[in-house]
Design a protein around this motif. Sequence first.
Motif, PDB file in Angstrom:
ATOM      1  N   GLU A   1       0.822  -1.211   0.000  1.00 31.00           N
ATOM      2  CA  GLU A   1       0.000   0.000   0.000  1.00 31.00           C
ATOM      3  C   GLU A   1       0.861   1.268   0.000  1.00 31.00           C
ATOM      4  N   ILE A   2       1.961   1.243   0.763  1.00 32.36           N
ATOM      5  CA  ILE A   2       2.860   2.402   0.782  1.00 32.36           C
ATOM      6  C   ILE A   2       3.488   2.600  -0.595  1.00 32.36           C
ATOM      7  N   THR A   3       3.931   1.512  -1.215  1.00 34.50           N
ATOM      8  CA  THR A   3       4.518   1.586  -2.563  1.00 34.50           C
ATOM      9  C   THR A   3       3.520   2.189  -3.548  1.00 34.50           C
ATOM     10  N   GLU A   4       2.264   1.745  -3.438  1.00 33.24           N
ATOM     11  CA  GLU A   4       1.223   2.235  -4.353  1.00 33.24           C
ATOM     12  C   GLU A   4       0.941   3.718  -4.115  1.00 33.24           C
ATOM     13  N   ARG A   5       0.789   4.117  -2.837  1.00 34.09           N
ATOM     14  CA  ARG A   5       0.436   5.511  -2.520  1.00 34.09           C
ATOM     15  C   ARG A   5       1.562   6.487  -2.846  1.00 34.09           C
ATOM     16  N   THR A   6       2.809   6.023  -2.786  1.00 38.16           N
ATOM     17  CA  THR A   6       3.943   6.916  -3.031  1.00 38.16           C
ATOM     18  C   THR A   6       4.529   6.726  -4.432  1.00 38.16           C
ATOM     19  N   ASN A   7       3.807   6.000  -5.268  1.00 43.68           N
ATOM     20  CA  ASN A   7       4.259   5.755  -6.653  1.00 43.68           C
ATOM     21  C   ASN A   7       5.655   5.142  -6.709  1.00 43.68           C
ATOM     22  N   GLY A   8       5.913   4.263  -5.730  1.00 48.28           N
ATOM     23  CA  GLY A   8       7.167   3.519  -5.731  1.00 48.28           C
ATOM     24  C   GLY A   8       8.385   4.296  -5.282  1.00 48.28           C
ATOM     25  N   THR A   9       8.186   5.482  -4.725  1.00 48.97           N
ATOM     26  CA  THR A   9       9.345   6.298  -4.321  1.00 48.97           C
ATOM     27  C   THR A   9       9.834   5.991  -2.908  1.00 48.97           C
ATOM     28  N   ALA A  10       9.016   5.317  -2.103  1.00 50.16           N
ATOM     29  CA  ALA A  10       9.416   5.001  -0.720  1.00 50.16           C
ATOM     30  C   ALA A  10      10.390   3.828  -0.707  1.00 50.16           C
ATOM     31  N   GLY A  11      11.378   3.907   0.197  1.00 52.65           N
ATOM     32  CA  GLY A  11      12.317   2.800   0.370  1.00 52.65           C
ATOM     33  C   GLY A  11      12.050   2.082   1.685  1.00 52.65           C
ATOM     34  N   PHE A  12      12.429   0.794   1.745  1.00 51.01           N
ATOM     35  CA  PHE A  12      12.171  -0.020   2.942  1.00 51.01           C
ATOM     36  C   PHE A  12      13.439  -0.706   3.421  1.00 51.01           C
ATOM     37  N   TRP A  13      13.608  -0.775   4.745  1.00 53.14           N
ATOM     38  CA  TRP A  13      14.644  -1.578   5.380  1.00 53.14           C
ATOM     39  C   TRP A  13      13.989  -2.398   6.469  1.00 53.14           C
ATOM     40  N   LEU A  14      14.199  -3.708   6.401  1.00 52.05           N
ATOM     41  CA  LEU A  14      13.552  -4.615   7.357  1.00 52.05           C
ATOM     42  C   LEU A  14      14.521  -5.019   8.456  1.00 52.05           C
ATOM     43  N   GLY A  15      14.031  -5.006   9.701  1.00 56.48           N
ATOM     44  CA  GLY A  15      14.814  -5.457  10.848  1.00 56.48           C
ATOM     45  C   GLY A  15      14.461  -6.883  11.220  1.00 56.48           C
ATOM     46  N   GLU A  16      14.914  -7.296  12.396  1.00 55.63           N
ATOM     47  CA  GLU A  16      14.693  -8.673  12.835  1.00 55.63           C
ATOM     48  C   GLU A  16      13.260  -8.882  13.319  1.00 55.63           C
ATOM     49  N   VAL A  17      12.851 -10.136  13.337  1.00 57.27           N
ATOM     50  CA  VAL A  17      11.533 -10.512  13.851  1.00 57.27           C
ATOM     51  C   VAL A  17      11.630 -10.636  15.377  1.00 57.27           C
ATOM     52  N   VAL A  18      10.731  -9.968  16.081  1.00 50.59           N
ATOM     53  CA  VAL A  18      10.707 -10.018  17.550  1.00 50.59           C
ATOM     54  C   VAL A  18       9.260 -10.116  18.035  1.00 50.59           C
ATOM     55  N   ASP A  19       9.093 -10.464  19.305  1.00 49.96           N
ATOM     56  CA  ASP A  19       7.783 -10.357  19.946  1.00 49.96           C
ATOM     57  C   ASP A  19       7.677  -8.958  20.531  1.00 49.96           C
ATOM     58  N   PHE A  20       6.502  -8.346  20.410  1.00 52.42           N
ATOM     59  CA  PHE A  20       6.334  -6.989  20.930  1.00 52.42           C
ATOM     60  C   PHE A  20       4.899  -6.780  21.408  1.00 52.42           C
ATOM     61  N   ALA A  21       4.720  -5.685  22.122  1.00 53.15           N
ATOM     62  CA  ALA A  21       3.385  -5.240  22.536  1.00 53.15           C
ATOM     63  C   ALA A  21       3.396  -3.719  22.563  1.00 53.15           C
ATOM     64  N   CYS A  22       2.243  -3.127  22.377  1.00 52.56           N
ATOM     65  CA  CYS A  22       2.108  -1.678  22.476  1.00 52.56           C
ATOM     66  C   CYS A  22       1.520  -1.352  23.849  1.00 52.56           C
ATOM     67  N   ILE A  23       2.283  -0.649  24.676  1.00 50.27           N
ATOM     68  CA  ILE A  23       1.871  -0.342  26.047  1.00 50.27           C
ATOM     69  C   ILE A  23       1.878   1.174  26.226  1.00 50.27           C
ATOM     70  N   ASP A  24       0.722   1.736  26.505  1.00 46.48           N
ATOM     71  CA  ASP A  24       0.586   3.193  26.675  1.00 46.48           C
ATOM     72  C   ASP A  24       1.161   3.956  25.478  1.00 46.48           C
ATOM     73  N   GLY A  25       0.897   3.441  24.279  1.00 43.94           N
ATOM     74  CA  GLY A  25       1.339   4.118  23.067  1.00 43.94           C
ATOM     75  C   GLY A  25       2.796   3.925  22.719  1.00 43.94           C
ATOM     76  N   LYS A  26       3.515   3.087  23.494  1.00 47.03           N
ATOM     77  CA  LYS A  26       4.931   2.839  23.222  1.00 47.03           C
ATOM     78  C   LYS A  26       5.162   1.358  22.938  1.00 47.03           C
ATOM     79  N   ILE A  27       6.139   1.091  22.090  1.00 49.77           N
ATOM     80  CA  ILE A  27       6.464  -0.287  21.717  1.00 49.77           C
ATOM     81  C   ILE A  27       7.413  -0.896  22.738  1.00 49.77           C
ATOM     82  N   LYS A  28       7.054  -2.083  23.218  1.00 48.71           N
ATOM     83  CA  LYS A  28       7.902  -2.833  24.145  1.00 48.71           C
ATOM     84  C   LYS A  28       8.279  -4.145  23.455  1.00 48.71           C
ATOM     85  N   LYS A  29       9.597  -4.383  23.320  1.00 54.43           N
ATOM     86  CA  LYS A  29      10.075  -5.616  22.701  1.00 54.43           C
ATOM     87  C   LYS A  29      10.369  -6.663  23.780  1.00 54.43           C
ATOM     88  N   PHE A  30      10.164  -7.926  23.422  1.00 58.43           N
ATOM     89  CA  PHE A  30      10.401  -9.023  24.370  1.00 58.43           C
ATOM     90  C   PHE A  30      11.489  -9.953  23.832  1.00 58.43           C
TER      91      PHE A  30
END
Length: 217
Positions: A188-217
């Motif tokens: 969807e990002i690629t489509e909306r930005t006409n392919g101009t956005a770039g992506f970098w992927l990090g590692e797979v982790v377990d996480f939760a959103c707590i009070d609007g902040k990301i907590k990794k496990f």
Amino acid sequence: MEKRPVKILYQGGSGEIVEKKSRFIANLEIIETEEEALAFIARMKKQYWDARHNCYAFVAGDNQEVQRCSDDGEPSGTAGRPMLDVLLQEELHNLVVVVTRYFGGTLLGTGGLVRAYQQAVQEGLKNSIIIEKQPGRTLKIDTDYNGIGKIQYLLAQQEITAMNTVYTDKVEIEVMVPLEKLEKLQEEITERTNGTAGFWLGEVVDFACIDGKIKKF
């Protein structure tokens, strides 16, 4: 097997109800193993050494594969199993609850005991912090200033929280994306930005959103 979101105890709490002068005190704690659960139960029994009963229930493992409970002297099936049922109905993982009863002199009957022990567990859960832990992946998105509004709109639609945003001659946003949403979001990002956005992927982790902040496990 693909991991799925699980509900876990993030911060244990306690709660108390009174039924016909009997006090029912619930204490909850985070555990990973049966040994940790048994150690917590032992501490509660020592702390409430003068109580008539210290009943317990716990579940451990991502698939709730370890399940134990005890009536601790109450009539069979009136305490431990009803307590365990609450944890299973709430689809909770990796926690133990001990409900301590100080007898008030009046018998509650089988149904009364079941309700009291379950209500005590529910009261303890109300005073605890429950979160949903799920597998995700860090995604850095590189865009120009024309694309930032479109990307932020997509992130809000998907309820994805930005962890960091850096503004220079371009904009770099770092987000944590649930694995199940990752492929579609990139498309969807690629489509909306006409392919101009770039992506970098990090590692797979377990996480939760707590009070609007990301907590990794």
